[in-house]
Design a protein around this motif. Structure first.
Motif, PDB file in Angstrom:
ATOM      1  N   ALA A  31       0.838  -1.207   0.000  1.00 15.97           N
ATOM      2  CA  ALA A  31       0.000   0.000   0.000  1.00 15.97           C
ATOM      3  C   ALA A  31       0.868   1.250   0.000  1.00 15.97           C
ATOM      4  N   ASP A  61      -3.895  10.046   0.665  1.00 14.82           N
ATOM      5  CA  ASP A  61      -3.955   8.760  -0.050  1.00 14.82           C
ATOM      6  C   ASP A  61      -3.992   7.598   0.937  1.00 14.82           C
ATOM      7  N   TRP A  65      -6.823   4.714   1.584  1.00 15.46           N
ATOM      8  CA  TRP A  65      -6.508   3.279   1.605  1.00 15.46           C
ATOM      9  C   TRP A  65      -7.098   2.639   2.856  1.00 15.46           C
ATOM     10  N   THR A  69     -10.152  -0.537   3.345  1.00 12.28           N
ATOM     11  CA  THR A  69      -9.793  -1.864   3.843  1.00 12.28           C
ATOM     12  C   THR A  69     -11.015  -2.536   4.465  1.00 12.28           C
TER      13      THR A  69
END
Length: 132
Positions: A31, A61, A65, A69
């Motif tokens: 990631a 960013d 992410w 999840t």
């Protein structure tokens, strides 16, 4: 005076360490690599060499992410009678994810990046029951 100090702290000032310290989640190496590639940064870049804009956009960013999840991740639970044991895993609520997206979108707006958000508004007008 002695130059030896007992309080020596080695700080991880790489961009990877900075990003890992921004959230309370276990962040995969892949990631962080993706974020760095998308922003045109090399792994191991010293965070003190980056401008505030670049650091904050990388952080946004990362927030996105984390918001994408799974809500429950990598949890193992054993039990036998009254004995219970649980290892690893994280759990995040929809509220947590909504906050992460909001923080990321605030950063994106600040620097003129495209944000994801709906401009559609729904208004309830009520409902009528027609008799036959």
């Amino acid at each position: 005076m002695n130059d030896n100090s007992q309080n020596t702290v080695v700080l991880d000032t790489t961009i990877e360490g900075y990003l890992r310290g921004c959230v309370g989640f276990d962040v995969d190496d892949s990631a962080i690599s993706t974020i760095l590639i998308d922003r045109g940064l090399l792994p191991g870049t010293d965070v003190t060499e980056l401008d505030k804009r670049t650091k904050e956009l990388c952080k946004a960013d990362l927030y996105m992410w984390c918001a994408s999840t799974p809500s429950v991740k990598g949890s193992i639970e054993d039990s036998h009678g009254v004995w219970k044991h649980k290892e690893g895993g994280t759990q995040s609520s929809a509220f947590d994810k909504r906050n992460l997206r909001a923080m990321a979108n605030d950063i994106y707006k600040r620097y003129g990046e495209n944000t994801t958000g709906s401009t559609i508004r729904m208004t309830a007008r009520g409902m009528r029951i027609w008799r036959k």
